[in-house]
Design a protein around this motif. Sequence first.
Motif, PDB file in Angstrom:
ATOM      1  N   LYS A   1       0.835  -1.209   0.000  1.00  0.00           N
ATOM      2  CA  LYS A   1       0.000   0.000   0.000  1.00  0.00           C
ATOM      3  C   LYS A   1       0.870   1.260   0.000  1.00  0.00           C
ATOM      4  N   HIS A   2       1.880   1.280   0.859  1.00  0.00           N
ATOM      5  CA  HIS A   2       2.806   2.409   0.932  1.00  0.00           C
ATOM      6  C   HIS A   2       4.232   1.859   0.869  1.00  0.00           C
TER       7      HIS A   2
ATOM      8  N   ALA B   1      12.113  -4.107 -11.575  1.00  0.00           N
ATOM      9  CA  ALA B   1      12.942  -3.014 -12.085  1.00  0.00           C
ATOM     10  C   ALA B   1      13.827  -3.498 -13.222  1.00  0.00           C
ATOM     11  N   SER B   2      14.426  -4.677 -13.058  1.00  0.00           N
ATOM     12  CA  SER B   2      15.346  -5.139 -14.096  1.00  0.00           C
ATOM     13  C   SER B   2      14.580  -5.533 -15.361  1.00  0.00           C
ATOM     14  N   ARG B   3      13.364  -6.052 -15.201  1.00  0.00           N
ATOM     15  CA  ARG B   3      12.572  -6.383 -16.398  1.00  0.00           C
ATOM     16  C   ARG B   3      12.081  -5.121 -17.099  1.00  0.00           C
ATOM     17  N   LEU B   4      11.740  -4.088 -16.323  1.00  0.00           N
ATOM     18  CA  LEU B   4      11.358  -2.818 -16.953  1.00  0.00           C
ATOM     19  C   LEU B   4      12.535  -2.258 -17.743  1.00  0.00           C
ATOM     20  N   LYS B   5      13.726  -2.393 -17.167  1.00  0.00           N
ATOM     21  CA  LYS B   5      14.924  -1.917 -17.860  1.00  0.00           C
ATOM     22  C   LYS B   5      15.103  -2.671 -19.173  1.00  0.00           C
ATOM     23  N   ASP B   6      14.972  -4.007 -19.121  1.00  0.00           N
ATOM     24  CA  ASP B   6      15.101  -4.816 -20.339  1.00  0.00           C
ATOM     25  C   ASP B   6      14.044  -4.441 -21.365  1.00  0.00           C
ATOM     26  N   THR B   7      12.821  -4.210 -20.876  1.00  0.00           N
ATOM     27  CA  THR B   7      11.722  -3.898 -21.788  1.00  0.00           C
ATOM     28  C   THR B   7      11.988  -2.602 -22.535  1.00  0.00           C
ATOM     29  N   LEU B   8      12.521  -1.606 -21.815  1.00  0.00           N
ATOM     30  CA  LEU B   8      12.695  -0.286 -22.434  1.00  0.00           C
ATOM     31  C   LEU B   8      13.996  -0.177 -23.218  1.00  0.00           C
ATOM     32  N   LEU B   9      14.893  -1.163 -23.025  1.00  0.00           N
ATOM     33  CA  LEU B   9      16.209  -1.118 -23.661  1.00  0.00           C
ATOM     34  C   LEU B   9      16.082  -1.006 -25.176  1.00  0.00           C
ATOM     35  N   GLY B  10      16.700   0.012 -25.723  1.00  0.00           N
ATOM     36  CA  GLY B  10      16.744   0.140 -27.166  1.00  0.00           C
ATOM     37  C   GLY B  10      15.466   0.655 -27.812  1.00  0.00           C
ATOM     38  N   ARG B  11      14.476   0.973 -26.989  1.00  0.00           N
ATOM     39  CA  ARG B  11      13.241   1.476 -27.578  1.00  0.00           C
ATOM     40  C   ARG B  11      13.350   2.950 -27.926  1.00  0.00           C
TER      41      ARG B  11
ATOM     42  N   ALA C   1      18.029   2.943  -1.460  1.00  0.00           N
ATOM     43  CA  ALA C   1      18.590   1.626  -1.119  1.00  0.00           C
ATOM     44  C   ALA C   1      18.244   0.607  -2.203  1.00  0.00           C
ATOM     45  N   LEU C   2      17.016   0.683  -2.729  1.00  0.00           N
ATOM     46  CA  LEU C   2      16.613  -0.271  -3.771  1.00  0.00           C
ATOM     47  C   LEU C   2      17.438  -0.080  -5.039  1.00  0.00           C
ATOM     48  N   LEU C   3      17.706   1.174  -5.404  1.00  0.00           N
ATOM     49  CA  LEU C   3      18.485   1.379  -6.634  1.00  0.00           C
ATOM     50  C   LEU C   3      19.951   1.005  -6.409  1.00  0.00           C
ATOM     51  N   ASP C   4      20.436   1.186  -5.172  1.00  0.00           N
ATOM     52  CA  ASP C   4      21.796   0.725  -4.872  1.00  0.00           C
ATOM     53  C   ASP C   4      21.871  -0.801  -4.983  1.00  0.00           C
ATOM     54  N   ALA C   5      20.855  -1.466  -4.433  1.00  0.00           N
ATOM     55  CA  ALA C   5      20.841  -2.931  -4.512  1.00  0.00           C
ATOM     56  C   ALA C   5      20.715  -3.390  -5.965  1.00  0.00           C
ATOM     57  N   ALA C   6      19.917  -2.679  -6.757  1.00  0.00           N
ATOM     58  CA  ALA C   6      19.775  -3.033  -8.183  1.00  0.00           C
ATOM     59  C   ALA C   6      21.124  -2.904  -8.885  1.00  0.00           C
TER      60      ALA C   6
ATOM     61  N   ARG D   1      12.179   3.142  -9.484  1.00  0.00           N
ATOM     62  CA  ARG D   1      11.010   3.944  -9.107  1.00  0.00           C
ATOM     63  C   ARG D   1       9.810   3.583  -9.964  1.00  0.00           C
ATOM     64  N   MET D   2      10.051   3.207 -11.227  1.00  0.00           N
ATOM     65  CA  MET D   2       8.947   2.671 -12.040  1.00  0.00           C
ATOM     66  C   MET D   2       8.395   1.413 -11.385  1.00  0.00           C
ATOM     67  N   ALA D   3       9.309   0.555 -10.901  1.00  0.00           N
ATOM     68  CA  ALA D   3       8.876  -0.695 -10.265  1.00  0.00           C
ATOM     69  C   ALA D   3       8.054  -0.406  -9.014  1.00  0.00           C
ATOM     70  N   VAL D   4       8.493   0.578  -8.222  1.00  0.00           N
ATOM     71  CA  VAL D   4       7.748   0.931  -7.006  1.00  0.00           C
ATOM     72  C   VAL D   4       6.342   1.425  -7.382  1.00  0.00           C
ATOM     73  N   LEU D   5       6.267   2.293  -8.367  1.00  0.00           N
ATOM     74  CA  LEU D   5       4.951   2.792  -8.781  1.00  0.00           C
ATOM     75  C   LEU D   5       4.089   1.651  -9.315  1.00  0.00           C
ATOM     76  N   TYR D   6       4.716   0.741 -10.062  1.00  0.00           N
ATOM     77  CA  TYR D   6       3.969  -0.409 -10.593  1.00  0.00           C
ATOM     78  C   TYR D   6       3.401  -1.257  -9.458  1.00  0.00           C
ATOM     79  N   HIS D   7       4.232  -1.551  -8.468  1.00  0.00           N
ATOM     80  CA  HIS D   7       3.765  -2.403  -7.364  1.00  0.00           C
ATOM     81  C   HIS D   7       2.714  -1.703  -6.515  1.00  0.00           C
ATOM     82  N   LEU D   8       2.809  -0.382  -6.410  1.00  0.00           N
ATOM     83  CA  LEU D   8       1.829   0.339  -5.588  1.00  0.00           C
ATOM     84  C   LEU D   8       0.524   0.593  -6.325  1.00  0.00           C
ATOM     85  N   LEU D   9       0.612   0.869  -7.617  1.00  0.00           N
ATOM     86  CA  LEU D   9      -0.550   1.431  -8.313  1.00  0.00           C
ATOM     87  C   LEU D   9      -1.175   0.538  -9.375  1.00  0.00           C
TER      88      LEU D   9
END
Lengths: 314, 232
Positions: A2-3, A22-32, A146-151, A301-309
Motif C-alpha cells: 500500500k505504501h 525493475a530489471s525487467r522494466l529496464k530490459d523492456t525499455l532497452l533500445g526502444r 537503497a533499492l536502486l543501490d541494490a539493483a 522507481r517505475m517498479a515501485v509505482l507499478y507495485h503500488l498502483l
Amino acid sequence: MKHLLSIADLDAATATGLLDTASRLKDTLLGREVRKLPTLRGRTVVTLFYEDSTRTRVSFEIAGKWMSADTINVSAKGSSVSKGESLRDTSLTISAMGADCVIVRHPASGAAHRIAAWADKDAGTTGTHTSIVNAGDGTHEHPTQALLDAATLRERLGSVAGRRIGIVGDVLHSRVARSNVLLLSTLGAEVVLIAPPTLLPTGVAEWPCRVAHHLDAELPALDAVMMLRVQAERMHGGFFPSAREYSIAYGLDERRLALLPEGTPVLHPGPMVRGMEIAPAVADAPNAAVLAQVRNGVHVRMAVLYHLLAGAPE
Amino acid sequence: MANDRRGDVGEGQDPARELLSSADVARTIARIAHQIIEKTAFGPGNTGDLVLLGIPTRGAVLARRLAAAITEFTGVAPAVGSVDPTLYRDDLRRGPTRALVDTAVPEGGIDGKLVVLVDDVLMSGRTTRAALDALSDEGRPRAVQLAVLVDRGHRELPIRADYVGKNVPTSRAEKILVRLTESDDRDGVLIQRPGAAPAEPGVGTEAEPSVGTEAEPTIGTEAEPTTDGDDA
C-alpha cells in the motif's frame, strides 16, 4: 503493497520482487525509441518535496511519465506551505484532489509515516486511497535509494547475497546508510559501516551490520564500497577537526582505490562532494557506478509505482 | 499459497483428462513448424525476415521449440525471443499486482520483420491484444502472425490464430493445462472439468474472467502457474 515508507517493512521476497520488476522494466525499455508504457494511464502521482532534490524528484517524475501516469511536482517553496499550512492539511488537500500516490521528502524523520496514517484514516473524506512513498525523511530512511543501490550491486556483482559491502562516512546523518543496511542485510549481504565514532548514530550496535573505524584495513576484503556524502547542512557541531583531516582518514582517493580488489564497484548516492569523501579521479574511474545508480533509479522507481498502483486497490 | 496450483487436482474436481500426450505435443510442434516454413517460405535462401516471439512462460518455451524444429527442417535458425504483455494488459486493476516476465527481443529488432507470436492457449484473445500493443511499441513489423498450441474458443476480441496445434471445444468452467518439460515435470495438454461437488462461487459455467486469472503469477508468490492459457 500500500505504501513504501521503510525498508524495514520489506521482506526478502518483496524486495527481490521489486528488484526483478525493475530489471525487467529496464530490459523492456532497452533500445526502444518510444519510452512510454500505458500501464499507469489515468493515475496521478504527486511529488511533495520539503527539501531540495534534483535526482530523486526528477527520477520519480520520469518514472511516472514513462508509465503514463500524470505527474505533478509540489515543492514547499511556492506552495501554501509558505503561508503556514500544516503538513497534514497540505497532504490531505493533495489526496482530496485525487492523487493516487504522493511521494514525500521532508526534513523530519517519520514525516512519511505520519502522512500515510493520515491518508489511510481520512481516505473516506478525501475520496482517494493515496499511496505514500518515502523519498527521504530526515535522517531516517530513503527506501528507493537503497533499492536502486541494490539493483546496481546486483548488476555489477551478479547477486547481493553473501557479498561484503562497505558503507563509508557520515552514517549519523545518512538516511541512505540506514535504508541500505536494512535492505542489504535482508538480501543476505554482510554490511560493514566504516566511519569515525562521532559520525555513527547511537544504537548502531543493534543494526544488522559490523562497525569499523579504519578504512585501509577493510578495503581489501570488500566486494563493493559505498561512499556517503558528508552532510554539512545537517551538522551543527564539531564532528571532525577539519574537512582535510576527514578526507585523509575517510576519503576514497586513488591510493585507496588500489587497495580494493580489481573492478570493485564504487557507489555514491550523490550529490558527490569531490575532493571530500571521493577524489575526482575515483569518481570518474571505471569502477564508479554513480551514473549507473542514477539510471537504475528510474527503473526502480517505475517498479515501485507499478507495485503500488498497477494492481487492484487493497 | 505457494503451491496452490491451478493444475493440481482440487477438491470436488475430476482428475484431469489428457488431450495431448507427450508424443502428440512433439508431433504438433513439428507440424506447426512445417506450416510456418510453408507459409513464410523461410529457408536457406530467405532467412532475414522471420522472428518467433513467445509469450512467457510457456509460449516462450514453445517459441524456442518451434525455432529448434524449424532449424532442424531447414538447416537455418530463425530469430527467437519473448515479449511480455503484462504492462499492456487491460485487467491489471482487477487483481493483485502481476509479476513481470522476460522480454527479449532478438538483436536486429522487429522493424520490417515477419513476427510470429507464440502462445500456449488462445481463449479470450486479450493476452494477444496486449502482446500486439507491446510489439507496436517495440517497432513496426512487416506482418504479425499468431501460433498457439491449443485454441479453446470463447473469444472476446476479433483475433484468430494463423497456426493452431489443436482446437478444443471447452466450457468456460473447464481448465486447459499445458505442461512442458522446461517449466513442468513433463509434456502434455490436459483438460480439467469442474467437479460435481458444489463449486466455489463464481466458478460456474457463467464464470467471470477473474476465475481464469487467479493462478497467474503475482508479486510475492513463488508459484508459477501450471497454465497461463485461460485468457491467452
